[in-house]
Structures are given as C-alpha cells and as structure tokens.
Design a protein around this motif. Structure first.
Motif, PDB file in Angstrom:
ATOM      1  N   ARG A   1      11.012  20.131 -16.593  1.00 14.44           N
ATOM      2  CA  ARG A   1       9.483  19.572 -16.438  1.00 14.44           C
ATOM      3  C   ARG A   1       9.834  19.963 -15.039  1.00 14.44           C
ATOM      4  O   ARG A   1      10.506  19.772 -14.097  1.00 14.44           O
ATOM      5  CB  ARG A   1       8.165  17.756 -16.997  1.00 14.44           C
TER       6      ARG A   1
ATOM      7  N   LEU B   1       7.084  16.356  -9.948  1.00 17.78           N
ATOM      8  CA  LEU B   1       5.649  15.365 -10.642  1.00 17.78           C
ATOM      9  C   LEU B   1       5.365  14.035 -10.308  1.00 17.78           C
ATOM     10  O   LEU B   1       6.443  13.475 -10.002  1.00 17.78           O
ATOM     11  CB  LEU B   1       5.776  15.358 -12.553  1.00 17.78           C
ATOM     12  N   PRO B   2       4.284  13.575  -9.930  1.00 19.08           N
ATOM     13  CA  PRO B   2       4.218  12.338  -8.592  1.00 19.08           C
ATOM     14  C   PRO B   2       4.325  10.675 -10.056  1.00 19.08           C
ATOM     15  O   PRO B   2       4.111  10.949 -11.271  1.00 19.08           O
ATOM     16  CB  PRO B   2       2.878  12.288  -8.772  1.00 19.08           C
ATOM     17  N   LYS B   3       5.085  10.268  -9.885  1.00 16.54           N
ATOM     18  CA  LYS B   3       5.409   9.143 -10.012  1.00 16.54           C
ATOM     19  C   LYS B   3       4.166   7.447 -10.282  1.00 16.54           C
ATOM     20  O   LYS B   3       4.247   7.072  -8.698  1.00 16.54           O
ATOM     21  CB  LYS B   3       7.265   9.137 -10.398  1.00 16.54           C
ATOM     22  N   ASN B   4       4.392   6.742 -11.274  1.00 17.64           N
ATOM     23  CA  ASN B   4       3.797   5.766 -10.979  1.00 17.64           C
ATOM     24  C   ASN B   4       4.707   4.477 -10.587  1.00 17.64           C
ATOM     25  O   ASN B   4       5.501   4.807  -9.983  1.00 17.64           O
ATOM     26  CB  ASN B   4       3.094   5.082 -12.173  1.00 17.64           C
TER      27      ASN B   4
ATOM     28  N   THR C   1       6.032   9.888 -14.857  1.00 22.76           N
ATOM     29  CA  THR C   1       5.410  11.018 -14.656  1.00 22.76           C
ATOM     30  C   THR C   1       4.021  10.813 -15.430  1.00 22.76           C
ATOM     31  O   THR C   1       4.134  10.205 -16.646  1.00 22.76           O
ATOM     32  CB  THR C   1       5.745  12.016 -14.797  1.00 22.76           C
ATOM     33  N   ARG C   2       2.899  11.433 -15.478  1.00 19.34           N
ATOM     34  CA  ARG C   2       2.152  11.966 -16.864  1.00 19.34           C
ATOM     35  C   ARG C   2       2.040  12.110 -17.524  1.00 19.34           C
ATOM     36  O   ARG C   2       2.113  11.743 -19.219  1.00 19.34           O
ATOM     37  CB  ARG C   2       0.408  12.268 -15.883  1.00 19.34           C
ATOM     38  N   ARG C   3       3.452  12.923 -17.801  1.00 19.65           N
ATOM     39  CA  ARG C   3       4.337  13.664 -19.321  1.00 19.65           C
ATOM     40  C   ARG C   3       5.079  13.012 -20.521  1.00 19.65           C
ATOM     41  O   ARG C   3       4.935  12.628 -20.983  1.00 19.65           O
ATOM     42  CB  ARG C   3       4.978  14.791 -18.847  1.00 19.65           C
TER      43      ARG C   3
END
Length: 351
Positions: free
Chosen positions: A10, A14-17, A22-24
């Motif tokens: 990936r 990718l944005p992380k919370n 990540t959403r993935r």
C-alpha cells in the motif's frame, strides 16, 4: 468458497487515525457480491465508521448468519474476531459471546431473511434483553442466494422482477424493535454514505440494543421499477426524519444537516449526538410518536430514514441481570470456585 485476498502493499503515505491504522487496515478480502450490490456500500460505511472511531480491530467481534448479507463480514475488519453462525441464529451466538466478554464491541450483520423470517424469534429476544450490540440488517426484500423469492420485509405493493405480486404484508423491523424495547432504532439507505456513517458510529457507541435497518437494493433480483427496495424507488420516496451529526470527545465528525429542530443528546461515553429533525412534530425519544409516524410513512409509500427512536436510558443485558464487571476469562479462580459452602447455599435456595 474461494477468497480473493487484497494485495498487502500500500502507499506509505495513506492517512492514519489516532491508533495508527489506515482505512486499508479495516478492510477484508475482495467482495464476491454482484457488482453494484448495496451491501458493498454498507461495508464501505462500516470501514469508514470504524476508521473515524479509531477502533482497534482486535476489540471488535463481527457476527453474522447466512445469506448475501452475512457474507459481508468477510469484507471488512479482517483483523477482528468473527463468527459466522447458522441461518437465523446470530443473535443467540452473540448473546453468549457478549455475556462471556463484555469488553468487546459487538457488530452483527444480518439480512431480511436471516432476521425477519427464520431468525425473527432470535431477533426479538436479543432486542427485549437489551443485548449490547449494533445489529445491521441489510434489507433488500428478497432472497438473493436462492434466486429472488420474496422475503418477509418485502412490501405488499412491491412486485418481483417477473411482475408477480407479494400476497402478504411486510414486517417492519424498526417498528418491531421499538415495540420490543430497542433503545436505538434507525433506518438508512445504502446509497447515502453521509447519513449511514454517523448512524453506525452512534449505534456502536450506544450501550444497549441498536438496530440500523439499511435498505440495500439487490441489483440482480430486486432492483426493477416495480420494487419498493430499488435504488430509484428509495431515492424518489426517501423521507429523512433526521440527519445525524455525532461529536466525539476527541474530534468532530461532520455530516450534512437538514433544516429543522436540533436536539443534543449525550451518549454514555460523554460524546454529543446532534439530531436535526425535518419535522417539529417528530420526537425520536417518544415511542408513541415514532411508531404511528412510521406506519403513516409506510401507508403513503414513503421510506422514513434517519434516527427513528432513541431511549437515552442506555441499559444493557449486563445491567439488567447483574453480571460480573469484566470478561469471564479475567475472573480469578477463587471467584470461579468459591467452595462447597457456596454451592450448598445455592442449592438450598432452590429447595
């Protein structure tokens, strides 16, 4: 059954919370449902809700029964606990798991056949026991796995794709749930992500039984012009009784808001839920208002969506029967085996 795994590589940015996911990380395997199935939209909304809530995947137990809807638990939260039960038995399995470990977040995904037909009795008792779970019913009014027969939620005015009439009145799961004591009852449309995601977040945060009845069109067997569960019908007849906006303590989650009266409701974790109602006469905290309104919408051929009923008391099965304060696997041995004197006292109480 063949599962198609998603590639592990990936994009590194990718944005992380807040918990570093990540959403993935909240996804599952590749869906094998029909292209355009509403259930895949529900899956996407669940993934988004869990990402925004910053839920650690290992704290979630996803439960299901049998049907196209029950396959969807394989398509999200691949790192969570999960149990795929037999047809209509998901509520009882969830009850056992919840009583054994109250520390998990329980998310059940079922269908209209799994819930309103073979599983109706199990559904009813899970509601009346205030089982602490979010129960999502992916409702398409048809049995997709067995080629399109009417389900118990199919409206009498709704024909099948061959033009045949339904001989029976439908079961309205939202009205049934309110009548039986559910504390959080909502209806949504799978094609309205802005409405569905905040409802899922609020339902997962609610302590007690929460139901979201999601109209989720079956593109293969029940998406024709004479179906009241089709994409076009729901878009044309959707009457939004409320647009939900949930504001957790950590940060705000925004959603489109409808004009009207706003009620601020405090959830048990301290977060605020702001409900904007399109009608000043509709009170989502009063079952005597909610149930006649839902019946009126149904008679008029309209689909009421949004938060339909909310009981702010928020009590669950553990409150009602006084269970141990933590998971049973954490109860020390001396409490599990209190000795023969304690057993004799229990036996004496039943003589």
């Amino acid at each position: 059954m063949t599962h198609i795994l998603k590639p592990k590589f990936r994009h590194p940015n990718l944005p992380k919370n807040g918990v570093g996911l990540t959403r993935r990380d909240y996804e599952g395997v590749v869906s094998t449902l029909c292209a355009g199935c509403g259930h895949d939209s529900v899956t996407a909304a669940i993934i988004e809700a869990c990402f925004e809530m910053e839920l650690p995947a290992h704290r979630v137990a996803k439960m299901s029964g049998i049907g196209c809807s029950s396959k969807t638990t394989n398509y999200f939260l691949n790192r969570s606990h999960g149990f795929n039960s037999v047809h209509g038995r998901m509520p009882s399995v969830t009850t056992g798991a919840n009583l054994a470990n109250r520390g998990l977040v329980y998310l059940g995904v079922s269908g209209d056949g799994d819930t309103a037909s073979i599983g109706l009795g199990q559904f009813a008792h899970a509601v009346r026991r205030r089982l602490n779970m979010l129960y999502i019913c992916e409702n398409n009014g048809t049995y997709g796995l067995t080629k399109g027969q009417f389900s118990a939620t199919n409206d009498r005015a709704s024909k099948n794709r061959k033009g045949l009439d339904s001989p029976f009145d439908s079961i309205d799961l939202c009205n049934v749930a309110i009548e039986l004591g559910a504390g959080f009852v909502a209806r949504a449309f799978s094609g309205d992500k802005a409405q569905l995601v905040p409802l899922i977040i609020a339902g997962l945060k609610y302590r007690g039984f929460a139901l979201i009845d999601v109209i989720s069109p079956c593109v293969t067997f029940n998406n024709h012009t004479s179906s009241t569960k089709s994409y076009d019908y729901v878009r044309d007849h959707n009457h939004m009784v409320g647009r939900l906006d949930l504001v957790p303590e950590a940060r705000e989650i925004t959603a489109e808001s409808a004009p009207g009266v706003t009620q601020n409701v405090t959830m048990h974790d301290g977060s605020q839920m702001a409900l904007s109602a399109v009608s000043e006469d509709y009170d989502p905290t009063d079952p005597e208002t909610a149930m006649p309104e839902l019946a009126r919408f149904k008679r008029q051929g309209r689909v009421a969506t949004g938060l339909l009923y909310l009981d702010e008391r928020q009590e669950d099965l553990h409150d009602l029967i006084g269970t141990a304060p933590g998971p049973l696997n954490e109860v020390p041995a001396e409490e599990l085996c209190p000795g023969s004197d304690a057993l004799e006292a229990i036996n004496a109480a039943h003589r």
